[in-house]
Design a protein around this motif. Structure first.
Motif, short mmCIF file in Angstrom:
data_model
loop_
_atom_site.label_atom_id
_atom_site.label_comp_id
_atom_site.label_asym_id
_atom_site.label_seq_id
_atom_site.Cartn_x
_atom_site.Cartn_y
_atom_site.Cartn_z
N THR A 406 0.78 -1.11 -0.12
CA THR A 406 0.09 -0.15 0.06
C THR A 406 0.86 1.38 -0.02
OG1 THR A 406 -0.22 -0.37 2.23
CG2 THR A 406 -2.05 -1.11 1.14
N TYR A 407 2.23 1.04 0.51
CA TYR A 407 2.96 2.28 0.59
C TYR A 407 3.48 2.57 -0.63
CZ TYR A 407 7.16 5.35 1.07
OH TYR A 407 8.06 6.10 1.06
N ALA A 408 3.68 1.54 -1.50
CA ALA A 408 4.27 1.59 -2.84
C ALA A 408 3.06 2.11 -4.02
CB ALA A 408 4.69 0.21 -3.52
N LEU A 409 1.82 1.67 -3.58
CA LEU A 409 0.69 2.25 -4.19
C LEU A 409 0.23 3.67 -4.11
CD1 LEU A 409 -1.83 1.87 -6.15
CD2 LEU A 409 -3.06 1.03 -4.12
N SER A 410 0.53 4.17 -2.97
CA SER A 410 0.42 5.63 -2.48
C SER A 410 1.61 6.30 -3.19
CB SER A 410 0.52 5.61 -0.99
OG SER A 410 0.25 7.10 -0.87
N GLY A 419 2.58 14.16 -12.33
CA GLY A 419 3.84 14.18 -13.37
C GLY A 419 5.02 14.01 -13.30
N GLN A 420 5.34 13.22 -11.98
CA GLN A 420 6.67 13.08 -12.02
C GLN A 420 7.18 11.61 -11.98
OE1 GLN A 420 7.24 14.33 -7.92
NE2 GLN A 420 6.81 16.61 -8.46
N LEU A 421 6.08 10.58 -12.25
CA LEU A 421 6.61 9.19 -12.48
C LEU A 421 7.28 8.93 -13.78
CD1 LEU A 421 6.02 6.56 -11.02
CD2 LEU A 421 4.05 6.21 -12.40
N GLU A 422 8.22 8.03 -13.88
CA GLU A 422 9.03 7.91 -14.96
C GLU A 422 8.02 7.06 -16.12
OE1 GLU A 422 11.87 3.91 -14.81
OE2 GLU A 422 12.10 5.21 -13.01
N LYS A 423 8.64 7.50 -17.43
CA LYS A 423 7.89 6.77 -18.31
C LYS A 423 7.42 5.31 -18.48
CE LYS A 423 7.39 6.93 -23.41
NZ LYS A 423 8.08 7.40 -24.80
N ALA A 424 8.57 4.61 -18.08
CA ALA A 424 8.46 3.09 -18.02
C ALA A 424 7.08 2.53 -17.16
CB ALA A 424 9.76 2.65 -17.68
N MET A 425 6.74 3.25 -16.02
CA MET A 425 6.13 2.98 -14.94
C MET A 425 4.62 3.57 -15.35
SD MET A 425 7.95 3.11 -11.41
CE MET A 425 6.78 2.00 -10.61
N ARG A 426 4.57 4.54 -16.23
CA ARG A 426 3.29 4.94 -16.53
C ARG A 426 3.01 4.24 -17.73
NH1 ARG A 426 5.94 9.83 -16.85
NH2 ARG A 426 5.72 10.04 -18.96
N GLY A 427 3.59 3.45 -18.46
CA GLY A 427 3.16 2.46 -19.80
C GLY A 427 2.73 0.96 -19.13
N ILE A 428 2.42 0.97 -17.79
CA ILE A 428 1.97 -0.55 -17.31
C ILE A 428 0.66 -0.50 -16.68
CG2 ILE A 428 2.63 -2.10 -15.66
CD1 ILE A 428 4.67 -2.16 -17.69
N ASP A 429 0.00 -1.31 -16.98
CA ASP A 429 -1.22 -1.50 -16.26
C ASP A 429 -1.16 -2.30 -14.98
OD1 ASP A 429 -2.77 -0.33 -18.41
OD2 ASP A 429 -3.70 -2.06 -18.86
N TRP A 430 -1.15 -1.49 -13.80
CA TRP A 430 -0.69 -2.04 -12.43
C TRP A 430 -1.88 -2.71 -11.96
CZ3 TRP A 430 4.21 -2.35 -11.57
CH2 TRP A 430 5.08 -1.56 -12.22
N TYR A 431 -1.92 -3.92 -11.30
CA TYR A 431 -3.06 -4.48 -10.53
C TYR A 431 -2.45 -5.18 -9.29
CZ TYR A 431 -5.62 -4.92 -15.14
OH TYR A 431 -5.91 -4.65 -16.19
N PHE A 432 -3.03 -4.27 -8.23
CA PHE A 432 -2.52 -4.72 -6.74
C PHE A 432 -3.69 -5.21 -5.95
CE2 PHE A 432 -0.20 -0.81 -8.50
CZ PHE A 432 1.18 -1.27 -7.98
N LEU A 433 -3.19 -6.24 -4.97
CA LEU A 433 -4.19 -6.94 -4.32
C LEU A 433 -3.53 -7.11 -3.01
CD1 LEU A 433 -6.63 -8.70 -3.70
CD2 LEU A 433 -5.41 -10.82 -4.20
N PRO A 434 -3.63 -6.08 -2.03
CA PRO A 434 -2.90 -5.72 -1.00
C PRO A 434 -3.09 -6.93 0.09
CG PRO A 434 -3.99 -3.64 -1.57
CD PRO A 434 -4.49 -4.97 -2.27
N LEU A 435 -4.42 -7.49 0.06
CA LEU A 435 -4.94 -8.66 1.18
C LEU A 435 -5.26 -9.73 0.45
CD1 LEU A 435 -6.54 -6.73 4.02
CD2 LEU A 435 -4.33 -7.79 3.92
N ALA A 436 -4.35 -10.79 -0.08
CA ALA A 436 -4.87 -12.06 -0.66
C ALA A 436 -5.44 -12.87 0.20
CB ALA A 436 -3.67 -12.73 -1.43
#
Length: 632
Positions: A406-410, A419-436
């Protein structure tokens, strides 16, 4: 007339009494500090010349003595006479002045109904806005010193109760009273720490004032007779990795209740209190080397419930407030303590409200206790993006990985929004499941801190729980799992028998066409592992896996000197039959598949204190950045 020998003894005694009275009068003419430093050897002897009154004062050392003058106040006569270095601080107080205009106070300062031109109010505004915290402190101390005499208040007679707002005192209206609070928890904790050496037991069990005490922790989180306790349990690291040794297996079988981890340093084994003495004798007999990593599991559990104040955090970036993604308006998440499942859900909803253009929440299933399994998606909407799926908390007692994720997600959403995130990370569809494993996580929070399974019920044995990291199809039922429902390594009656693993199977299967990477976060061991875990086989993409893992190890070392290992799960002795990463590699086929085992290497194990959350969150974010660069 002849005097008896006993009658000749009275004149010397009378003379001695007169000398003692004169000495006492001389002592009374000195101040109370000199009084405590009397050199009269006779007065240091208990009960000398004091009779019953002196004995009663010894039995009741806090009883009021008759002070000869008001400045001495309430002072213990016996302690001042018997201790040459005794100085009385009776009536003194410890106040905390919070001078930090960047943080909101727990008490909002009310707006004045009418404008006033008083010098005190103007000074208060200057203290709030125009001065540094150091300057504010110096000015307030000077103002308080000038106002104390005008108020006619003896500083040693002031009384403030904890958690009660400071009253409006005439002459102190210029102080920023909304920032003036009394917090005695630090004083209480320090006092108990100083007295700990006097007692063989943990004194925090009897401390009901400090928020970090066992009493307050159990009252808030683990209140009830049903809560499982681990008083006296210990975590041992046995410096031996050859499991086939008969002596090691005998030690594990007779004295160890559970093996927490097997790594390059040895085996981490949980020892119950009743077995500690016999386990030591066995170790002396066989000659194995070992270290006691945690000498009281229950005390270590208490440490996982406390909150680390920002000003006391070990990281400079947290103390100086240079991490804006930690201050999320409208959310309860602080990443200075571990949070309940409801707080994590509320945090995800807040991200959805503030970043609706790039955030989406997807419910992929429900648990046996009807808790939702929610995945949060962060994307720019480009259909050509690779998907990266990250889950955490599959083991219920692992609190660090959900907090770190959740810290990394925030941080990801904050930098993206700015607008400070690098381009490589903006070109990803991120899926996070904090509690499996939401059911097991919440059960661990409230009932059994070391619970690791979900909350499935087996009617035949009456036991609860299936280990979700042993319930996936690939390698299911192999060595390292058990068919006993009452054991922590219970694999379930069949593969994918649990709603949590079935929900992950369905969702990940739907991502098969564009799944770029799968990462499962867990604790502990500081390792980046990739398939396979059941045998020393080679995958088709092992070259890429090894390359990314080595890059990540170097990046984490540069980040905060963290030493991670890399390699296959089998070679790192992290094999788990029926784990999720091996199943994804076999059936879904993502380009990159990893298990990331977070801190530490056995010092705390699953009971990581909360001040490691931020550091681990930065490591997770750095690893995801390396993966995004590789996919691009």
């Amino acid at each position: 007339m002849h005097l008896l020998p006993t009658q000749w003894a009275w004149p010397p005694l009378i003379l001695l009494a007169v000398m003692l009275i004169a000495r006492v009068v001389g002592v009374d003419s000195r101040n109370h500090l000199d009084l405590a430093r009397t050199d009269n050897r006779l007065t240091r002897l208990p009960f000398f010349g004091g009779g019953v009154g002196h004995l009663l004062r010894y039995l009741h050392p806090l009883a009021m003595a008759n002070p000869p003058s008001p400045p001495r106040g309430r002072i213990n006569e016996l302690r001042s006479e018997l201790d040459a270095n005794y100085v009385s601080y009776r009536g003194a107080q410890l106040w905390k002045l919070n001078f930090n205009a960047t943080r909101g106070s727990s008490m909002e300062e009310e707006e004045p109904e009418a404008e006033t031109e008083s010098e005190e109010l103007e000074l208060g505004r200057q203290l709030d806005h125009d001065s540094s915290p150091d300057a504010q402190f110096n000015e307030v101390v000077a103002l308080f010193g000038e106002s104390g005499g005008a108020l006619g208040v003896n500083r040693q007679s002031l009384l403030l109760w904890r958690s009660v707002s400071v009253p409006e005192l005439t002459g102190l209206s210029g102080l920023p009273l909304a920032l003036l609070t009394l917090n005695s928890s630090e004083l209480v904790a320090t006092t108990f720490e100083g007295l700990q050496w006097l007692s063989p037991t943990d004194l925090r069990r009897y401390d009901f004032l400090s928020p970090g005490s066992s009493y307050q922790i159990n009252r808030r989180y683990r209140n009830g007779s049903h809560v499982r306790r681990y008083y006296g349990h210990q975590l041992w690291k046995v410096h031996e990795t050859r499991l086939a040794q008969p002596q090691l297996r005998a030690f594990w079988w007779h004295f160890g209740s559970e093996v927490w981890n097997i790594n390059q340093d040895g085996i981490d084994i949980l020892i119950e209190q009743r077995n500690v003495a016999d386990a030591r004798k066995f170790m002396e007999k066989v000659g194995f080397s070992y270290n006691i990593m945690i000498d009281d599991i229950e005390a270590a559990i208490d440490e996982t419930y406390v909150e680390v104040p920002a000003v006391e955090h070990p990281l400079d970036a947290v103390r100086n407030g240079s991490l804006p993604w930690m201050e999320r308006p409208g959310t309860l998440m602080s990443w200075r303590r571990y949070h309940d499942q409801a707080d994590i859900q509320q945090f995800m909803q807040t991200l959805l409200e503030h970043h609706s253009e790039m955030v989406e929440i997807i419910q992929i299933g429900v648990t046996r206790n009807k808790r939702p399994m929610e995945v949060i998606r962060v994307s720019n909407g480009n259909p050509d993006n690779w998907a990266v799926f990250v889950d955490a908390g599959m083991q219920a007692r692992d609190w660090l990985s959900p907090a770190a994720l959740t810290y990394a997600l925030s941080k990801l959403t904050h930098l993206w929004g700015q607008g400070q995130l690098e381009k490589a990370m903006r070109g990803i569809d991120w899926y996070f499941l904090p509690l499996a494993n939401p059911d097991g996580y919440q059960y661990s929070r409230q009932t059994d801190r070391l619970w690791t399974k979900n909350r499935a019920h087996d009617p035949a044995t009456g036991c609860y729980g299936v280990n979700l990291d042993r319930n996936f199809e690939y390698g299911w039922g192999g060595t390292g799992s058990t068919s006993s429902p009452c054991k922590n390594l219970y694999r379930g009656p069949k593969s994918f028998s649990e709603p949590e693993t079935r929900a992950l199977r369905s969702f990940l299967t739907g991502l098969r066409e564009y799944l770029g990477a799968y990462v499962s976060l867990g604790g502990y061991g500081q390792a980046i592992a990739y398939p396979w875990g059941d045998a020393d086989y080679v995958t088709e993409n092992q070259h890429d896996l090894k390359h990314v893992a080595r890059r990540a190890v170097l990046a984490l070392r540069r980040l905060n000197q963290a030493e991670y290992s890399s390699g296959t799960s089998y070679r790192q002795k992290l094999a788990r039959p029926g784990n999720s990463a091996d199943w994804v590699q076999d059936r879904v086929g993502g380009q990159l598949v990893f298990d990331m085992f977070l801190k530490d290497q056995g010092r705390y194990g699953y009971l990581m204190p909360p001040h490691y959350i931020v550091e681990s969150g930065e490591e997770v974010f750095e690893f995801l950045r390396i993966i995004a660069q590789q996919l691009q």
